[in-house]
Structures are given as structure tokens and as C-alpha cells.
Design a protein around this motif. Sequence first.
Motif, PDB file in Angstrom:
ATOM      1  N   LYS A  97       0.871  -1.176   0.000  1.00  0.00           N
ATOM      2  CA  LYS A  97       0.000   0.000   0.000  1.00  0.00           C
ATOM      3  C   LYS A  97       0.909   1.227   0.000  1.00  0.00           C
ATOM      4  N   CYS A 101       0.184   7.423  -4.232  1.00  0.00           N
ATOM      5  CA  CYS A 101      -0.837   6.744  -5.015  1.00  0.00           C
ATOM      6  C   CYS A 101      -1.328   7.651  -6.145  1.00  0.00           C
ATOM      7  N   TYR A 104      -2.691  11.599  -5.837  1.00  0.00           N
ATOM      8  CA  TYR A 104      -2.245  11.845  -4.459  1.00  0.00           C
ATOM      9  C   TYR A 104      -2.694  13.205  -3.958  1.00  0.00           C
TER      10      TYR A 104
END
Length: 310
Positions: A97, A101, A104
Motif C-alpha cells: 500500500k 498513489c 495523491y
Amino acid sequence: MINFQPLVLLDETVTEVILNEDTETVDATYMYLEPKDTNLNRSLSLGKNIRYSIREDSLRVKYPSSHEFPSFRTVDANDLIHETEIADDDRIPYILKVVNCPFYHPRDTDVIRKELENLEHFRGVRGLVQSAGIAVFSNPYATSQEDNQHMVIKGILLKYYSGGSLQRILEEQRVTGSDWGRWAVQIGNALDTIHRAKKTHMDLKPSNIVLDRDGNAILIDISGIGGVTRKWLAPEIQDEPSLFDLPFQTRRLNDVWAYGKVLKEIASKIDEGASMKALNMVADHLTQDIPTRWTLSEAISQLENRQNSD
């Protein structure tokens, strides 16, 4: 034509440069270089008025320092093998994870930090997702050679649960014949463990429940401040703008309601019979208005009695 040589970078972060023509800009400096092309008169005129100021880029990715969570095993992100799942040198599959990402937002770092805090708090607790460590790498924003040794957190290594998500099991109509009664109790007990620690989940739904290789139900995404799914929110907080600022009691009651809705989803996939009716009865009590809504202990007690009678 802009001379960036005088620019002093901010340490350990991303420096944002703001160009303008405001002669009153504090600490601003002319940055113009004479163009070799004499036909660039317009650029020359503009360039002589350009000044600059700097500040820290508020939209940069914020990587937590590995020193913030010393109790976690650290794994060099460069040693991870990207296959269907993530594996380390021992070839054990994990889920990675990541902090950075897609799409973001700086708040995403707060979510990662909170999830690490909760993973640390619930280490070894049955029914709740477990971490295998943190993936670290050299700070990408290092501004000196010495800073290159400073390691930051790229992401969390989470244990991989091979049974898949409850959502997939529901979609594939694989509930009948499975040990769904055990799942119902395990989900309730895991949620009760979170509440006893004065924490809440706030996004309980079938996709955030997975099964391990022995068929046990596991709650994942336990930061408590991550995203929410509106249709899985209790009616009394559907229109609340700041869900994570709500009092603990309100958030706890929301988790209880969501638990009831999960049980309804399971019941909808079970063949008609006494077991389905019993599960629906418990779910109905958990999704009532607050004054008559069952507590987790009442629901778990009913489910355990039903399981023992079967």
C-alpha cells in the motif's frame, strides 16, 4: 533566459518558484539573462521585470520518515519483486500500500500514518489486518549527498489474504455452503475490538473484509480516517460534511449500522430458511434508528447462540 543559479533550494522537500513582475515582492531577485537572439525584444522587455520568490510546494508527496515507526520491520523497496502480488527476498506474498498513489493528496500521508499507528496498536490481534513491515527508500527530495542516506516510507507491506474479499464471494454467489455464520461473528468481534480501543473503522463494507487461507474473516483498511463510501454510511450522518470530526459515539453507531448492512448482504445470498431469517433479524435490529439500534454485543450474542444451536 531565466537564471536559476542564485536559487537556494529548500532542504528535504520540493521548492516551488513563483515568477511575477511585482517590484514589491519580498526577497525577490532579478533572474534575467540577456538573450543571444536580438530579435527577442519582447522577451527582453518582459524578462527585465521578472522577479521570483520561493516557497515549499504544498502539493508535493509527503513521505513519512522511517524513524517515525521504529517498531516495524523495514524492507528496502528496491528488493521487492513486482509480480501478481509483491514478494520480498523470501518470496512471501504481500500487498504493498503505497504513499504516492494515483491522484495523491497531501492528506493521504495522514491516512498512511494513522493506519500505521493502528496496525501497531492491533499487532497480533485476530480478525484485523496485519502488517509485515514498511517499504523504505532513499528520500527522493534529498538536497545534499548526506541526505541521500535518509530513508523514508514508500508504503506499508500488508499480509496477503488468499481467500479474497467478501465482496467477490457475494458477487460470485459463493455464500451458500460456506461458513458465513462464523464470518458474521468474526466481523462483529473485530469491530468490537476496534471500538474498545476508542477507534472506529468508518468504511466497513464487503470489499474491506477479506478471508485468510483458513476461511477466517479479516477487516482491512483500518486507518479510520481514509475514504468513505456514502451508501455504506448510517442515515443520520449521510449529509455530514466532516465525518471524521464527529464524536466517537456517533462514529461508533455508524460502524454498527454498516455491520448490519453487511449482514443483510450476506443474508441476501443465502437460501431461504431459518438461518437466513435469523441473520436478517439481527441485521434489521442493527440498522434501526439510533434509539432502538442494537449494540454490537447484543448482535454478537444472538449470532453466537444461533451458531451453537446449528
